[in-house]
Design a protein around this motif. Structure first.
Motif, PDB file in Angstrom:
ATOM      1  N   GLY A 191       7.488  98.583  27.189  1.00 19.55           N
ATOM      2  CA  GLY A 191       7.699  97.560  28.204  1.00 19.55           C
ATOM      3  C   GLY A 191       9.026  97.731  28.883  1.00 19.55           C
ATOM      4  O   GLY A 191       9.371  98.834  29.303  1.00 19.55           O
ATOM      5  N   MET A 192       9.779  96.639  28.945  1.00 16.84           N
ATOM      6  CA  MET A 192      11.079  96.700  29.613  1.00 16.84           C
ATOM      7  C   MET A 192      12.076  95.807  28.918  1.00 16.84           C
ATOM      8  O   MET A 192      11.721  94.841  28.263  1.00 16.84           O
ATOM      9  CB  MET A 192      10.968  96.296  31.080  1.00 16.84           C
ATOM     10  N   PHE A 201      21.882  93.866  33.897  1.00 18.73           N
ATOM     11  CA  PHE A 201      22.138  94.515  35.179  1.00 18.73           C
ATOM     12  C   PHE A 201      20.849  94.945  35.863  1.00 18.73           C
ATOM     13  O   PHE A 201      20.678  94.757  37.050  1.00 18.73           O
ATOM     14  CB  PHE A 201      23.043  95.745  34.991  1.00 18.73           C
ATOM     15  N   ASP A 202      19.950  95.563  35.100  1.00 18.90           N
ATOM     16  CA  ASP A 202      18.684  96.030  35.648  1.00 18.90           C
ATOM     17  C   ASP A 202      17.682  96.158  34.500  1.00 18.90           C
ATOM     18  O   ASP A 202      18.010  95.914  33.346  1.00 18.90           O
ATOM     19  CB  ASP A 202      18.854  97.359  36.391  1.00 18.90           C
ATOM     20  N   ALA A 203      16.460  96.537  34.837  1.00 22.19           N
ATOM     21  CA  ALA A 203      15.422  96.723  33.822  1.00 22.19           C
ATOM     22  C   ALA A 203      15.433  98.170  33.355  1.00 22.19           C
ATOM     23  O   ALA A 203      15.522  99.096  34.163  1.00 22.19           O
ATOM     24  CB  ALA A 203      14.054  96.369  34.397  1.00 22.19           C
ATOM     25  N   ASP A 204      15.353  98.363  32.038  1.00 19.13           N
ATOM     26  CA  ASP A 204      15.258  99.691  31.439  1.00 19.13           C
ATOM     27  C   ASP A 204      13.943  99.789  30.688  1.00 19.13           C
ATOM     28  O   ASP A 204      13.510  98.824  30.057  1.00 19.13           O
ATOM     29  CB  ASP A 204      16.412  99.930  30.452  1.00 19.13           C
ATOM     30  N   ALA A 205      13.310 100.966  30.762  1.00 23.59           N
ATOM     31  CA  ALA A 205      12.091 101.178  29.994  1.00 23.59           C
ATOM     32  C   ALA A 205      12.435 101.090  28.514  1.00 23.59           C
ATOM     33  O   ALA A 205      13.495 101.547  28.082  1.00 23.59           O
ATOM     34  CB  ALA A 205      11.485 102.538  30.328  1.00 23.59           C
ATOM     35  N   SER A 249      17.466 101.750  39.455  1.00 25.33           N
ATOM     36  CA  SER A 249      17.782 100.331  39.403  1.00 25.33           C
ATOM     37  C   SER A 249      16.820  99.587  38.494  1.00 25.33           C
ATOM     38  O   SER A 249      17.194  98.615  37.870  1.00 25.33           O
ATOM     39  CB  SER A 249      17.770  99.727  40.808  1.00 25.33           C
ATOM     40  N   ASP A 250      15.579 100.024  38.387  1.00 25.21           N
ATOM     41  CA  ASP A 250      14.606  99.415  37.492  1.00 25.21           C
ATOM     42  C   ASP A 250      13.673 100.477  36.943  1.00 25.21           C
ATOM     43  O   ASP A 250      13.084 101.248  37.703  1.00 25.21           O
ATOM     44  CB  ASP A 250      13.763  98.357  38.212  1.00 25.21           C
ATOM     45  N   ASP A 251      13.556 100.523  35.633  1.00 23.79           N
ATOM     46  CA  ASP A 251      12.623 101.413  34.943  1.00 23.79           C
ATOM     47  C   ASP A 251      11.773 100.534  34.036  1.00 23.79           C
ATOM     48  O   ASP A 251      12.315  99.791  33.221  1.00 23.79           O
ATOM     49  CB  ASP A 251      13.367 102.422  34.064  1.00 23.79           C
ATOM     50  N   ILE A 252      10.454 100.600  34.184  1.00 25.20           N
ATOM     51  CA  ILE A 252       9.564  99.754  33.394  1.00 25.20           C
ATOM     52  C   ILE A 252       8.392 100.588  32.897  1.00 25.20           C
ATOM     53  O   ILE A 252       7.807 101.364  33.652  1.00 25.20           O
ATOM     54  CB  ILE A 252       9.037  98.562  34.227  1.00 25.20           C
ATOM     55  N   VAL A 262       3.705 108.814  24.660  1.00 25.26           N
ATOM     56  CA  VAL A 262       4.007 108.997  26.082  1.00 25.26           C
ATOM     57  C   VAL A 262       3.859 107.645  26.754  1.00 25.26           C
ATOM     58  O   VAL A 262       2.901 106.911  26.486  1.00 25.26           O
ATOM     59  CB  VAL A 262       3.066 110.030  26.741  1.00 25.26           C
ATOM     60  N   ILE A 263       4.825 107.307  27.602  1.00 28.23           N
ATOM     61  CA  ILE A 263       4.747 106.065  28.365  1.00 28.23           C
ATOM     62  C   ILE A 263       4.553 106.394  29.837  1.00 28.23           C
ATOM     63  O   ILE A 263       4.925 107.473  30.304  1.00 28.23           O
ATOM     64  CB  ILE A 263       6.010 105.188  28.197  1.00 28.23           C
ATOM     65  N   ALA A 264       3.989 105.452  30.568  1.00 24.22           N
ATOM     66  CA  ALA A 264       3.858 105.556  32.017  1.00 24.22           C
ATOM     67  C   ALA A 264       4.298 104.230  32.615  1.00 24.22           C
ATOM     68  O   ALA A 264       4.089 103.168  32.027  1.00 24.22           O
ATOM     69  CB  ALA A 264       2.417 105.868  32.425  1.00 24.22           C
ATOM     70  N   GLY A 265       4.907 104.296  33.770  1.00 21.00           N
ATOM     71  CA  GLY A 265       5.372 103.088  34.437  1.00 21.00           C
ATOM     72  C   GLY A 265       5.968 103.403  35.782  1.00 21.00           C
ATOM     73  O   GLY A 265       5.398 104.181  36.546  1.00 21.00           O
ATOM     74  N   ARG A 266       7.151 102.830  36.021  1.00 19.74           N
ATOM     75  CA  ARG A 266       7.768 103.056  37.330  1.00 19.74           C
ATOM     76  C   ARG A 266       9.273 103.203  37.202  1.00 19.74           C
ATOM     77  O   ARG A 266       9.907 102.696  36.280  1.00 19.74           O
ATOM     78  CB  ARG A 266       7.472 101.925  38.280  1.00 19.74           C
ATOM     79  N   GLN A 267       9.802 103.923  38.159  1.00 23.06           N
ATOM     80  CA  GLN A 267      11.234 104.025  38.357  1.00 23.06           C
ATOM     81  C   GLN A 267      11.489 103.627  39.807  1.00 23.06           C
ATOM     82  O   GLN A 267      10.786 104.085  40.702  1.00 23.06           O
ATOM     83  CB  GLN A 267      11.720 105.456  38.140  1.00 23.06           C
TER      84      GLN A 267
END
Length: 181
Positions: free
Chosen positions: A66-67, A72-76, A103-106, A119-124
């Motif tokens: 998750g996150m 400051f920002d979101a980190d995976a 700025s955000d990794d989830i 393995v994770i998948a998400g967004r940067q």
């Protein structure tokens, strides 16, 4: 058995939240062999932790992703519990967060491989552009350098914003991620 997950927030007045998981038997009763009375809450970090996905691994271990909002920002973030719902030998104290320089990794999805790696998948999000994020971790929570660039693969679709919400492993070991762009 079935494991459900969520985040537990003490109140709507605070941003802090904990990961919360419940394991059920095949008849729908809480599995009391997991956590405390079938429930496991985990204050994994000092700020907000949000579980987005989980997968069962070898030996019934629960891998989740998750996150983490670090102020400051979101980190995976990723973590692992034993089959009994206790923190496993993974990262620091059962979990790890990763700032991939954005700025955000989830993380929205996780798959566990037969060797216990995940393995994770998400967004940067970097400078307003969202990209697919994939990262591979060994069974101890370390990024695996043989995958992408130092354990991470960022794929910008070239159209401004993209985000992966699903991930699967093919029989040949390749990964398929899906989301929107």
């Amino acid at each position: 058995s079935l494991v459900a997950f969520s985040s537990k927030r003490p109140s709507f007045q605070t941003f802090s939240s904990d990961a919360a998981m419940v394991r059920y038997t095949s008849s729908g009763a809480r599995d009391t062999a997991f956590g405390t009375g079938g429930i496991r809450t985990a204050d994994l970090f000092p700020l907000s932790w949000d579980v987005r996905a989980l997968a069962l691994g070898p030996g019934g271990k629960v891998h989740y992703a998750g996150m983490l909002f670090d102020g400051f920002d979101a980190d995976a973030a990723v973590g692992k519990l034993t089959a009994q719902g206790q923190k496993d030998a993974f990262g620091i104290d059962g979990a790890a967060s990763f700032d991939f320089g954005a700025s955000d990794d989830i993380a929205h999805a996780i798959v566990v491989l037969p060797d216990g790696s995940s393995v994770i998948a998400g967004r940067q999000i970097l400078q307003g552009t969202g990209s697919f994020l994939l990262a591979k971790f060994d069974s101890n929570g370390n990024r695996m350098s043989g995958f992408g660039n130092l354990g991470t693969r960022i794929h910008t679709m070239g159209i401004g914003y993209a985000e992966a919400f699903a991930l699967a492993t093919q029989p040949d070991g390749k990964f398929v991620s899906a989301g929107y762009a």
